[in-house]
Design a protein around this motif. Structure first.
Motif, PDB file in Angstrom:
ATOM      1  N   TYR A  28       2.451   7.246   4.281  1.00  0.00           N
ATOM      2  CA  TYR A  28       2.825   8.226   5.309  1.00  0.00           C
ATOM      3  C   TYR A  28       4.347   8.394   5.394  1.00  0.00           C
ATOM      4  CZ  TYR A  28       4.507   9.380   9.964  1.00  0.00           C
ATOM      5  OH  TYR A  28       5.228   9.891  10.998  1.00  0.00           O
ATOM      6  N   LEU A  29       5.045   7.278   5.329  1.00  0.00           N
ATOM      7  CA  LEU A  29       6.483   7.311   5.572  1.00  0.00           C
ATOM      8  C   LEU A  29       7.256   7.905   4.397  1.00  0.00           C
ATOM      9  CD1 LEU A  29       7.933   6.357   8.086  1.00  0.00           C
ATOM     10  CD2 LEU A  29       8.214   4.106   7.035  1.00  0.00           C
ATOM     11  N   TYR A  30       6.846   7.571   3.189  1.00  0.00           N
ATOM     12  CA  TYR A  30       7.706   7.856   2.032  1.00  0.00           C
ATOM     13  C   TYR A  30       7.091   8.721   0.928  1.00  0.00           C
ATOM     14  CZ  TYR A  30      10.435   3.966   3.969  1.00  0.00           C
ATOM     15  OH  TYR A  30      11.167   3.158   4.780  1.00  0.00           O
ATOM     16  N   MET A  31       5.772   8.583   0.707  1.00  0.00           N
ATOM     17  CA  MET A  31       5.208   9.267  -0.461  1.00  0.00           C
ATOM     18  C   MET A  31       5.092  10.766  -0.184  1.00  0.00           C
ATOM     19  SD  MET A  31       4.915   6.782  -2.516  1.00  0.00           S
ATOM     20  CE  MET A  31       5.185   5.033  -2.218  1.00  0.00           C
ATOM     21  N   PHE A  65       8.862  -0.031  -0.912  1.00  0.00           N
ATOM     22  CA  PHE A  65       8.536   0.957   0.122  1.00  0.00           C
ATOM     23  C   PHE A  65       7.424   0.454   1.025  1.00  0.00           C
ATOM     24  CE2 PHE A  65      10.611   3.138  -3.321  1.00  0.00           C
ATOM     25  CZ  PHE A  65      11.620   3.770  -2.626  1.00  0.00           C
ATOM     26  N   THR A  66       6.626  -0.442   0.511  1.00  0.00           N
ATOM     27  CA  THR A  66       5.585  -1.054   1.333  1.00  0.00           C
ATOM     28  C   THR A  66       6.181  -2.138   2.223  1.00  0.00           C
ATOM     29  OG1 THR A  66       3.998  -0.607  -0.415  1.00  0.00           O
ATOM     30  CG2 THR A  66       3.363  -2.217   1.256  1.00  0.00           C
ATOM     31  N   PRO A  94      14.095   7.940  -0.818  1.00  0.00           N
ATOM     32  CA  PRO A  94      14.502   7.855   0.587  1.00  0.00           C
ATOM     33  C   PRO A  94      15.716   6.958   0.802  1.00  0.00           C
ATOM     34  CG  PRO A  94      12.135   7.496   0.366  1.00  0.00           C
ATOM     35  CD  PRO A  94      12.687   7.556  -1.021  1.00  0.00           C
ATOM     36  N   ARG A 111       6.639  -4.250   9.569  1.00  0.00           N
ATOM     37  CA  ARG A 111       6.584  -4.415   8.109  1.00  0.00           C
ATOM     38  C   ARG A 111       7.236  -5.734   7.705  1.00  0.00           C
ATOM     39  NH1 ARG A 111       9.096   0.587   5.561  1.00  0.00           N
ATOM     40  NH2 ARG A 111      10.653   0.226   7.194  1.00  0.00           N
ATOM     41  N   ARG A 158       5.354   0.915  14.502  1.00  0.00           N
ATOM     42  CA  ARG A 158       4.673   0.418  13.322  1.00  0.00           C
ATOM     43  C   ARG A 158       5.673  -0.081  12.278  1.00  0.00           C
ATOM     44  NH1 ARG A 158       3.168  -1.816   9.790  1.00  0.00           N
ATOM     45  NH2 ARG A 158       1.304  -1.689   8.492  1.00  0.00           N
ATOM     46  N   GLN A 167       1.272   8.973  -6.224  1.00  0.00           N
ATOM     47  CA  GLN A 167       2.432   9.681  -5.667  1.00  0.00           C
ATOM     48  C   GLN A 167       3.653   8.788  -5.733  1.00  0.00           C
ATOM     49  OE1 GLN A 167       1.142  10.638  -1.639  1.00  0.00           O
ATOM     50  NE2 GLN A 167       1.496  12.795  -2.038  1.00  0.00           N
ATOM     51  N   LEU A 168       4.809   9.425  -5.697  1.00  0.00           N
ATOM     52  CA  LEU A 168       6.068   8.679  -5.663  1.00  0.00           C
ATOM     53  C   LEU A 168       6.838   9.055  -4.395  1.00  0.00           C
ATOM     54  CD1 LEU A 168       7.303   9.091  -9.343  1.00  0.00           C
ATOM     55  CD2 LEU A 168       6.535   6.974  -8.268  1.00  0.00           C
ATOM     56  N   PRO A 169       7.700   8.181  -3.941  1.00  0.00           N
ATOM     57  CA  PRO A 169       8.510   8.521  -2.763  1.00  0.00           C
ATOM     58  C   PRO A 169       9.721   9.346  -3.182  1.00  0.00           C
ATOM     59  CG  PRO A 169       8.997   6.288  -3.454  1.00  0.00           C
ATOM     60  CD  PRO A 169       7.939   6.805  -4.393  1.00  0.00           C
ATOM     61  N   ILE A 170       9.444  10.451  -3.831  1.00  0.00           N
ATOM     62  CA  ILE A 170      10.533  11.204  -4.457  1.00  0.00           C
ATOM     63  C   ILE A 170      10.420  12.685  -4.121  1.00  0.00           C
ATOM     64  CG2 ILE A 170      11.201  12.091  -6.740  1.00  0.00           C
ATOM     65  CD1 ILE A 170      11.429   9.354  -7.670  1.00  0.00           C
ATOM     66  N   VAL A 219      -3.325   0.572  10.311  1.00  0.00           N
ATOM     67  CA  VAL A 219      -3.310   0.766   8.847  1.00  0.00           C
ATOM     68  C   VAL A 219      -2.473  -0.317   8.175  1.00  0.00           C
ATOM     69  CG1 VAL A 219      -3.572   3.248   9.135  1.00  0.00           C
ATOM     70  CG2 VAL A 219      -1.291   2.275   8.786  1.00  0.00           C
ATOM     71  N   SER A 220      -2.704  -0.460   6.864  1.00  0.00           N
ATOM     72  CA  SER A 220      -1.977  -1.455   6.076  1.00  0.00           C
ATOM     73  C   SER A 220      -0.544  -0.993   5.846  1.00  0.00           C
ATOM     74  CB  SER A 220      -2.662  -1.643   4.730  1.00  0.00           C
ATOM     75  OG  SER A 220      -2.518  -0.453   3.971  1.00  0.00           O
ATOM     76  N   ASP A 221       0.280  -1.928   5.420  1.00  0.00           N
ATOM     77  CA  ASP A 221       1.660  -1.569   5.078  1.00  0.00           C
ATOM     78  C   ASP A 221       1.684  -0.501   3.991  1.00  0.00           C
ATOM     79  OD1 ASP A 221       2.629  -3.290   6.927  1.00  0.00           O
ATOM     80  OD2 ASP A 221       3.612  -4.673   5.516  1.00  0.00           O
ATOM     81  N   ALA A 222       0.747  -0.600   3.047  1.00  0.00           N
ATOM     82  CA  ALA A 222       0.718   0.377   1.952  1.00  0.00           C
ATOM     83  C   ALA A 222       0.379   1.771   2.470  1.00  0.00           C
ATOM     84  CB  ALA A 222      -0.279  -0.064   0.889  1.00  0.00           C
ATOM     85  N   ALA A 232      -1.468   4.075  13.536  1.00  0.00           N
ATOM     86  CA  ALA A 232      -0.486   3.403  12.692  1.00  0.00           C
ATOM     87  C   ALA A 232      -0.619   1.887  12.758  1.00  0.00           C
ATOM     88  CB  ALA A 232       0.928   3.826  13.093  1.00  0.00           C
ATOM     89  N   MET A 233      -0.911   1.375  13.939  1.00  0.00           N
ATOM     90  CA  MET A 233      -0.936  -0.081  14.079  1.00  0.00           C
ATOM     91  C   MET A 233      -2.130  -0.687  13.342  1.00  0.00           C
ATOM     92  SD  MET A 233       1.826  -0.465  15.568  1.00  0.00           S
ATOM     93  CE  MET A 233       1.875  -2.239  15.852  1.00  0.00           C
ATOM     94  N   PHE A 256       0.864   2.812   5.492  1.00  0.00           N
ATOM     95  CA  PHE A 256       1.991   3.264   6.296  1.00  0.00           C
ATOM     96  C   PHE A 256       3.123   3.752   5.389  1.00  0.00           C
ATOM     97  CE2 PHE A 256       5.780   2.460   9.010  1.00  0.00           C
ATOM     98  CZ  PHE A 256       5.478   3.421   9.971  1.00  0.00           C
ATOM     99  N   ALA A 257       3.347   3.049   4.273  1.00  0.00           N
ATOM    100  CA  ALA A 257       4.383   3.478   3.329  1.00  0.00           C
ATOM    101  C   ALA A 257       4.043   4.851   2.762  1.00  0.00           C
ATOM    102  CB  ALA A 257       4.523   2.459   2.202  1.00  0.00           C
ATOM    103  N   ASP A 315      11.244   6.088  12.537  1.00  0.00           N
ATOM    104  CA  ASP A 315       9.866   5.726  12.243  1.00  0.00           C
ATOM    105  C   ASP A 315       9.794   4.424  11.437  1.00  0.00           C
ATOM    106  OD1 ASP A 315       7.555   6.836  13.131  1.00  0.00           O
ATOM    107  OD2 ASP A 315       7.649   8.608  11.831  1.00  0.00           O
TER     108      ASP A 315
END
Lengths: 1004, 425, 94
Positions: C42-45, B409-410, B353, A901, A897, B260-263, C34-37, C31-32, C39-40, A710
């Motif tokens: 969704y991906l990581y937080m 992460f961004t 991550p 980035r 997507r 939130q954190l990526p944790i 939304v902003s990078d933030a 997804a295409m 998307f981040a 992803d």
């Protein structure tokens, strides 16, 4: 031989018909079947059995059980040597060899005891305060600190014994087979519930085995025998003696280690030494008993100072008198019972020294009535003797216990029996997450609220009377079985002696002596780690006031006994020092295991060849017979190369590569991951998981695909072939087959459940034999009649089904070498036959099997990547020059997507390039070497990237390399440098393809 | 020799003060740190009294002259992962950003006992990372080459060299995963974990930092977009700068501050054997067999497991993880089979991550987070405190931690150290 | 040593399962856009609560099916396990 010195002529539960011989520290002794090493040593008059950790103080036997801190010995020799075993738990067998530890040159004369003389300089934490100057000297100091480390010695050879694991599910698990545990097992077992009753000792019965109590008018041990007989006859009940429940885990999982063969002089063949039981119980009854507490007085560690109840156990179970003349030092009534038992057994009790000014219980009265000398309101203020007790000094306590120098009296004795009350064994309860409550009267933590499906019963629950233990056990066992769905009832109590009234205890945590604590002699709290009352006060003074700080600063409770005898006293002394109550101070967390568990037992069988399954291809046997050198890739064991006589790897690989380039090579590609994809939405699904498009792929055609995560980074690659309108065969990298399948299943089940797709792993169902090289077509033509192999009829990246050597196969015209190649897939069971057929026919073409290493060279010559080698989880398709494989026009695919980035679009990203070395460099660059612009700079040097693959290329006749280099595609022709430890290598950036860039061979 | 500063009395530790105090039966040692009542406000509040938090406070005072600092600890100082880890110290990380950060830490460690006047018992006995396949060798070689060019000591060992260095290691070719070679960082090793926390605490206290134990933060006070203090179980404490260094509980505090954190928080278990006479003189790590092990100065074999895969705040994990770890150790060292496991325990690790930490400003002005150290924070303790103190004091990251900001992460510029941390650190 | 009730197979030992982290995360369909933030996020937080946690599990060494669960991250108690697509159960009051 000094056998029998202190062995009583009759009694005990030993088998006098079975004398056993054993060796301790080189001297021969004898004992009986049923003895422990401790009881046998005591019977032989051996007092001094060990040395303490820090001060090397002489130590004897303190207890009769799992709590023993002092009597640690090494057992056995060589590969079977085992350190730090508690003599109190070692069952004697014939020929047993034990020795003392942590002493040099001998137990009697131990140089390390110099630490005791220097102990004023070695209070708790001394090492944090010194050894700092000069800074460079710490290594020197540490050398000596490390030499002092440890207790016993590890074995010198691999453990030859075998261990096992078993899994058990039951309705009720009862831990501990003392009165409460047996009562619980009876109540639950009679209902028909499946019950497991485990106990750490060789003989079940717990304290009843040493008791003089009568149950139903008969000795308690008779009741035990009857109960065990009944339990043994119940079909759903399993009795596990010699089995220590050592850990209580989530959702009522209890781990038990059973010592299956340790007690046998000659274990039968096939018997594991120990077995770990993983028991999942609907309900658990903990009946784990209690441990007697020492008292903290000056030099309370001398050999001959013991727990009072231990002396009673040695007498009643093993017919051993722990000494000839004992002083009993107590703060409670229960010890009087022990005194009376010991006297009845023939021991001389010189005096009972009672901390309480006016003890008035039925037992104390009985003792007085029997003429025992009771010294009330007094204390043992010091012990005389060094390697053995020779006497005690007793004095009257002042009311505030501030000093005790009144009415001093010396009493000669060889044994001091102490009793400071009882500490319930709450380890498993606490491990289960149960909450504890402090009982002020007994100064003990007891179970309060359970958080798992368990009940506590008997002494571990704070009960002190036999009647309470039996009643609690029966009630808990019945309730546990009821909870598990059985109609159980608590049986009525057997007939017992009337309960005796007991006077309250007196808690005096540090018994004063004639000098302030710490000024003269030592008041030990933790025997094994030599932690004294003064140490605990020092820790508190310095601010280490949390229990955990105390523990870590002083090391109290950190020994192999994990503080079983020291815990409460340490807490209490800390509480006094900080003007807090014991519950305010709290207790440390009880952590598994309850007693130390053999690492081999925890390992079980998953070691050596069974550590991890080894996967072999259907052609594996041929590789072995041919003398292939193997390489582990994940679980697979793959042929790396096939050396001929006199060849090293380099020579063999070069020969294999040349043959595959110039003639024909044969490769076992069976490890390739294969996933069969079926269903009307298969193409749509592949469109979503790969960057490129599949919907328009014609049946019978193959296409290379890239799979991203992803986040946009490359996850896997491989060739996928359309077998039918709704049927694809996906290939993955060998190592990634299982993860890719899981990844796809996850998406199908949770993101796109509407897609009608079925996935089946077929990696092991098919053998894959690859023919590669200019002669491949001619060779294959001899083996098949039904497949037209001409380039026109069977072009690159297509599939044909047919037979080869009479074997039904699918032939794929794909290539990972850059040469004309045919990948032949057959049913796994036909793989070896197919391989042999190719070899036989191929002989005249110079067919040469090539291994993984040659395959790597061949593909690197062509510039083909390996996911996991050229990529490291941070590479994009564009980084590898495969940007064109991303179908951006598709509405969606995994990673679409992520690719957008900032970081993934950044200029200066590392890109795949080739490297050629300067003329005269014949040695390939080391893989992993980094490249720089200016090797003359001092570190840290700015680095441009690293070599991902590097080989000597027989085809090129020179070393070649693939590398990931910053902005690499813009650097074609640039000279870069690889600084190696011994030299700097110059390399030129070239396109990542060293063989047939036009693809003539591939398509030919 | 006693310095008196209000209620602070500091005795310099040395063999001389030890001898002098021995004459007084050690009854005159001052407390290592005070236990002050919290003041209504501070210049900086550090939430979390583990090694990283205490180091942050110490370097705020020492390097930035900010001494009006409180360290708030909900339990006892050093009681989280600082006191539960396997004490391995090394800086042999793959990516430059990580290598420089961990190397800063290792350098600080090398002078820490003297700097703190507290012997943290740094033992630079060498850290050996085993390779069990060609793939392992390649990865290890890449790391070693990069480290050398970064000026960080690291070498590749052949199988024969490994066997000579660690005679009891099974280097036979018949092993299920035979040893192919190894990398070694000779400056790596172990240190006494509690001493690191206590040493920083004592030294920070001596510089005026208030260490407040048993003080749990229950809320983060904000005014508009900036932080103004914290609510605690001992009342409100104000500060315009708050640094959170709470490992496994990072997400809980972030939630209090509204982000939130990526944790994810996972159990990480570790264990020790009974103490034995010295047999293992280096730290040995194996990603393929999944074990890492060293022998403590007390003689215990210290072994670390991989994480349990589910989220937990319970400081306990499952037995089979322990069994796998012990099995891996017995595979590498077959003569350990008869030794016995004495104690096992769990900590709560905050896993990112990319297996790299976050040392960063946050969406809330004046609020800083230092978290995500996952399984390997102990080795970073001084360096982490050093850069975090800089980040708080200057309100901007030091170049050493700039890459470890939340915004990676961004952008996607993750620092993927899973290879370096495959089992745990 | 968790005991986990697979909604298809019943209670099984933890060894048969793999935890997949936070549950009820849906792949972004826009997804295409939304902003990078975003998307981040969704991906990581991740929620990572100390308490009840909606999470996903895979019966990887069993039926290989994914399911959802509500589990407490301190006591490790399972409040519910349920099939994908079934509604999110309410959290217990405690």
């Amino acid at each position: 031989m000094s056998n029998g010195e202190l062995r009583l002529p009759t009694g005990g539960r030993i088998d006098r018909a079975q004398p056993l011989r054993f060796i301790f520290d080189g001297a021969g002794y004898s004992g009986y079947a049923g003895d422990t090493l401790a009881s046998a040593l005591l019977a032989n008059g051996v007092r001094l059995v060990g040395r303490s950790f820090k001060y090397h103080r002489p130590r004897g036997i303190l207890s009769a059980g799992a709590e023993e801190p002092n009597a640690l010995v090494e057992l056995g020799n060589g590969a079977r040597r085992e350190p730090n075993l508690r003599a109190t738990q070692i069952e004697l067998h014939d020929g047993l060899v034990a020795s003392s530890q942590n002493r040099w040159p001998s137990l009697d004369l131990d140089i390390g005891a110099i630490n005791n003389l220097a102990s004023r300089l070695l209070p708790s934490g001394f090492y944090y305060k010194t050894f700092m100057w000069p800074p460079s000297f710490w290594h020197f100091y540490e050398h000596f600190i490390r030499r002092a480390a440890g207790m016993g010695r590890a074995a010198t050879e691999p453990d030859p014994d075998r261990y096992d694991h078993r899994y058990e599910h039951c309705d009720v698990l009862v831990v501990g087979a003392g009165p409460a545990g047996i009562a619980a097992a009876l109540a639950a077992g009679r209902s028909g519930a499946r019950v497991v009753l485990c106990d750490e000792q060789q003989e079940m019965g717990g304290d009843l085995l040493a008791s003089m109590a009568l149950i139903d008018g008969a000795p308690a041990a008779d009741w035990v025998a009857r109960a065990l007989g009944e339990l043994g006859a119940l079909p759903e009940v399993r009795l596990l003696p010699r089995a220590t429940a050592f850990g209580y885990y989530d959702h009522n999982a209890v781990a038990i280690v059973e010592r299956v063969a340790d007690h046998l002089a000659r274990p039968g063949p096939g018997l594991p030494r120990q077995c770990v039981w993983h028991v999942r119980a609907r309900r658990v009854v903990l009946a784990t008993g209690a441990i007697e507490r020492p008292l903290v007085f000056r030099d309370n560690d001398r050999p001959g100072v013991m727990l009072a109840n231990a002396a009673r156990v040695y007498l009643r179970r093993y017919a051993v008198a722990c000494g000839r003349r004992a002083v009993l030092f107590t703060n409670n009534d229960a010890a009087y019972g022990a005194a009376l038992d010991l006297r009845a057994g023939g021991m001389d009790i010189a005096a009972i020294v009672d901390l309480r000014a006016d003890p008035k219980g039925q037992r104390t009265e009985a003792a007085r009535a029997q003429g025992l000398r009771v010294l009330a309101g007094r204390a043992v203020i010091g012990v005389q003797g060094s390697k053995a007790v020779s006497g005690v000094e007793v004095a009257r306590l002042q009311d505030d216990a501030s000093a005790a120098i009144l009415d001093r009296e010396q009493i000669a004795c060889d044994t001091v029996l102490m009793s400071g009350g009882w500490t319930p064994t709450i380890h498993l309860f606490s491990q289960s997450g149960g909450k504890l409550r402090f009982d002020t009267e007994t100064a003990a933590f007891v179970p309060d609220r359970a958080t798992q499906a368990l009940r506590s019963a008997g002494a571990c629950n704070g009960a002190t009377r036999l009647s309470d233990c039996l009643a609690q056990g029966a009630a808990a066992g019945a309730a546990a079985a009821q909870d598990a769905g059985f109609a159980a009832a608590a049986p009525p109590l057997p007939e017992l002696d009337p309960d005796l009234d007991e006077a309250p205890m007196r808690h005096l945590w540090v018994v004063p002596s004639d000098a302030p604590v710490g000024h003269k002699g030592k008041h030990f709290v933790d025997f094994q780690n030599d932690v004294t009352a003064a140490d605990i006060r020092l820790a508190s003074r310095e601010g280490y006031r949390s229990v955990e700080h105390l523990k870590r600063y002083t090391t109290t409770g950190m020994g192999t006994d994990q503080g079983k005898t020291s815990n409460v006293a340490a807490l209490a002394i800390l509480a006094e020092a900080t003007n807090a109550s014991i519950p305010q101070v709290g207790t440390t967390t009880f952590r598994p295991p309850y007693t130390p568990v053999t690492m081999g037992a925890l390992t079980g069988r998953t070691v050596g060849p069974l550590l991890e399954p080894a996967r072999w291809t259907p052609i594996h046997r041929w590789h072995v017979r041919t003398g292939a050198v193997f390489e582990n890739t994940g679980q697979w064991q793959r042929a790396r190369y096939y050396p001929m006589a006199g060849e090293d790897m380099h020579a063999a690989v070069e020969r294999e590569v040349r043959a595959a380039r110039n003639l024909v090579g044969l490769f076992d590609a069976s490890t390739l991951g294969k996933i069969d994809v079926k269903g009307p939405d298969s193409a749509r699904f592949l469109d979503l998981v790969y960057t490129n498009s599949w919907s328009k792929l014609a049946i019978g055609r193959s296409r290379y695909g890239l799979m991203l995560r992803d986040d946009g980074y490359i996850y896997d690659d491989g060739v996928t072939t359309r077998l039918g309108p709704e049927h694809f065969l996906v290939s993955t990298t060998s190592g990634n087959a299982a993860p890719v399948l899981s990844f796809m299943e996850d998406l199908l089940q949770t993101e796109w459940p509407h897609l009608k797709v079925r996935l089946t792993s077929v990696t092991e169902q098919f053998a894959v034999v690859t023919l590669s090289g200019p002669m491949a077509r001619r060779l294959l033509a001899e083996l098949t009649r039904d497949i037209d192999l001409s380039p026109q009829a069977f072009p690159f990246m297509t599939l044909r089904a047919g037979t080869v050597a009479g074997i039904p196969v699918r032939v794929f015209r794909v290539s990972f070498t850059g040469d004309l190649s045919f990948e032949i897939q057959a049913r796994a069971s036909h793989g070896l036959a197919l391989w042999h057929a190719c070899l036989a026919v191929g002989e005249k073409y110079g067919i040469t099997p090539y291994g993984l290493e040659a395959m790597h060279v061949l593909r690197a010559e062509k510039g083909y990547i390996i996911v996991g080698q050229e990529t490291d989880g941070t590479a994009t398709p564009d980084d590898l020059g495969m940007g064109a494989m991303v179908a951006h026009a598709k509405p969606d695919f995994i990673g679409k997507r992520g690719l957008k980035r900032a970081e993934l679009l950044r200029p200066e990203r590392k890109q795949l390039v080739g490297l050629r070395l300067a003329d005269g460099e014949h040695k390939p660059l080391p893989e992993g070497a980094h490249l720089v612009n200016d090797p003359g700079l001092p570190p840290p040097m700015p680095m441009l990237g690293h070599v991902t693959s590097s080989y000597y290329s027989p085809t090129v006749g020179a070393p070649i390399a693939l590398a990931m280099i910053k902005n690499g595609r813009a650097r074609m022709g640039e000279e870069l440098y690889a600084p190696l430890p011994d030299r700097v290598v110059r390399a030129r950036v070239v396109a990542p393809c060293f063989f047939d860039p036009e693809g003539k061979r591939l398509h030919g | 020799m006693h310095k008196t500063d209000g209620d602070r009395r500091v005795t310099r530790y040395s063999i001389f003060s030890l001898a002098r105090n021995a004459l007084k039966y050690h009854e005159d040692w001052p407390q290592a740190w005070r236990s002050p009542e919290p003041k209504p406000s501070y210049d900086v509040i550090v939430v979390g009294g583990g090694g990283h938090g205490l180091a942050t406070a110490y370097y705020l005072a020492k390097e930035h002259g900010i001494t009006n600092v409180a360290v708030l600890e909900k339990g006892w100082l050093g009681g989280g992962n600082t006191g539960r880890n396997t004490t391995v110290i090394r800086s042999n990380y793959l990516w430059d950003e990580s290598a420089h950060l961990y190397e800063k830490s290792l350098k600080l460690y090398e002078g820490l006992s003297q700097d703190l006047n507290f012997n943290v018992m740094l033992s630079q006995r060498g850290v050996v990372n085993l390779a069990h396949s060609e793939h392992d060798m390649r990865e290890l070689s890449r790391r070693v080459h990069a480290l050398r060019l970064n000026g960080i000591d690291s070498d590749v060992l052949s199988r024969e060299e490994v066997q000579r260095l660690i005679p009891i290691l099974d280097c036979s070719s018949g092993a299920r995963f035979p040893v192919h070679g190894a990398s070694i960082q000779r400056r790596g090793g172990v240190a006494r974990h509690d001493a690191v926390a206590w040493g920083f605490a004592r030294a920070a206290d001596a510089r005026g930092v208030d260490i407040i134990q048993n003080c749990e933060v229950t809320g983060i006070l904000r005014d508009g977009g900036r932080v103004t203090g914290v609510e605690t179980t001992r009342g409100t404490i104000r500060a315009n700068k708050v640094g959170c260094v709470v490992a496994g509980h990072a997400s809980v505090l972030a939630a209090m501050a509204g982000f939130q954190l990526p944790i994810e928080s996972h159990p990480l278990q570790a264990m020790v054997s009974e103490p034995i006479k010295p047999v293992l003189h280096t730290v040995v790590m194996s990603n393929a067999v999944h074990a890492y092990i060293s022998q403590s100065d007390k003689g215990e074999l210290v072994m670390g497991a991989g994480i349990d895969t589910w989220n937990s705040y319970a400081q306990r994990g499952s037995l089979f993880i322990v069994e796998q770890t012990v099995g891996a150790v017995c595979e590498l060292f077959p003569l350990f089979g008869r030794l016995r496991l004495m104690r096992s325990w769990g900590g709560i690790v905050d896993v990112c991550p990319d297996a790299s930490p976050i040392i960063s400003k946050t969406p809330v002005e004046g609020l800083y987070f230092n978290c995500g150290w996952g399984t390997g924070g102990f080795k970073a303790t001084p360096g982490s405190g050093w850069v975090f103190a800089h980040t708080i004091a200057q309100d901007r990251p030091h170049p050493l931690n700039a890459a470890f900001a939340l915004d990676r992460f961004t952008s996607g510029a993750l620092i993927d150290e899973h290879g370096a941390a495959a089992v745990a650190h | 040593m968790l005991l986990i009730a697979c909604p298809w197979c019943g209670p099984r030992a933890e060894l048969e399962f793999r935890c997949g982290g936070q549950g009820h995360l849906t792949r972004l369909t826009d997804a295409m856009e939304v902003s990078d933030a975003e998307f981040a996020r969704y991906l990581y937080m991740r929620d990572n609560p100390k308490g009840w946690h909606y999470e996903r599990w895979n019966h990887v060494n069993g039926c290989r099916r994914w399911f959802n669960a509500v589990r407490h991250t301190v006591t490790h108690e399972f409040h519910a396990t349920y099939k994908p697509g079934e509604p999110k159960p309410d959290l217990p009051r405690s």
